[in-house]
Design an enzyme around this catalytic site. Sequence first.
Site, short mmCIF file in Angstrom:
data_model
loop_
_atom_site.label_atom_id
_atom_site.label_comp_id
_atom_site.label_asym_id
_atom_site.label_seq_id
_atom_site.Cartn_x
_atom_site.Cartn_y
_atom_site.Cartn_z
CG HIS A 70 -2.14 -0.88 1.02
ND1 HIS A 70 -3.39 -0.59 1.53
CD2 HIS A 70 -2.29 -2.07 0.37
CE1 HIS A 70 -4.25 -1.54 1.19
NE2 HIS A 70 -3.59 -2.46 0.50
CD1 TRP A 116 -8.49 -13.67 -1.43
CD2 TRP A 116 -7.30 -12.97 0.33
NE1 TRP A 116 -8.63 -12.31 -1.35
CE2 TRP A 116 -7.91 -11.85 -0.28
CE3 TRP A 116 -6.49 -12.77 1.46
CZ2 TRP A 116 -7.75 -10.55 0.20
CZ3 TRP A 116 -6.33 -11.47 1.94
CH2 TRP A 116 -6.96 -10.38 1.32
#
Length: 340
Positions: free
Chosen positions: A101, A240
Amino acid sequence: MRSFRAVRNFSTTAKRLSQAPKASTPNASSGNGFVLAFVAAAAGAGAYYYYANSPAAKVETFNATKADYQKVYDAIADKLIEDDDYDDGSYGPVLLRLAWHSSGTYNKSDNKFGSSGGTMRFKPEASHAANNGLVNARNFLKPIHEKFPWISTGDLYTLGGVTAVQELGGPIIPWKRGRVDEPESASPPDGSLPDASQGATHVRNVFNRQGFNDQEMVALIGAHALGRCHKQNSGFEGPWTFSPTMFTNDFYKLLLDDKWQWKKWDGNPQYEDVKTKSLMMLPTDMALATDKNFKKWATAYAKDQDLFFKDFSAAFSKMLNNGVDFPQGTEIWEFKPKNA
């Protein structure tokens, strides 16, 4: 090894020095709790940290070598083992997210933003909705920065991501030092990072802005091999993969081989696996299975983990370096994993 003099636009450097906190307050913080008392610059073969007690700033020299940066890497790796009181027993995934990020704000059209300025340490960028929860990664790295105050925040955040990938079983990530911390005014605008609720067109727009092609986009999204989402941070929930602290190609295998359905719940729209209902995929993830060109690469990575590792290493290294004005001759380094 030749040390360098801080000659990269000295007038610019002097202006940055006036922004530096006083040396007598090494734990001073901004609203996000992580502004250290050192502004770091690295170029050539050395690293510099400096402080300002008055407009006439003093400069202190530290000639950092690759061995010094390896010590920083090792300290992060050791702390990952020692401090396991976080998601699934590891801070590694959130360190990767911090590096990702911090770097993913780059805009190739004007060569601005990205990891160079270390501006995630300031409230404006830290408070962007996409960065919710990253205070955990910044706080994890705070004692590392106090131990090695000569390293810039941008270098520390990106090296933290490199360490996380390598120590959790992923590929070696080539890395360069030389990010120069910038003042708060250099923070990127909100909305620079991907919106997980969108589809293939949005994914391409965001990554094209950073200079990535389809293959690199698919490889970078493979970072979702690690970690999980938290409803309180992003509005999404769950991991995930079944091994969220191991860097593998399982993300692609599960995406393409399992059956997925919309999750019925009170959070943001997301997918859940039909079989166990314990895994999740974001709409942006599902774009890799529905877009023809994205799927080509996702399929290749599902079949060949070595290929995924190679391509992720190259794309992630590029992401970390985007927008950084490295001094000419800056070496590319690879660090030895502690788990090797």
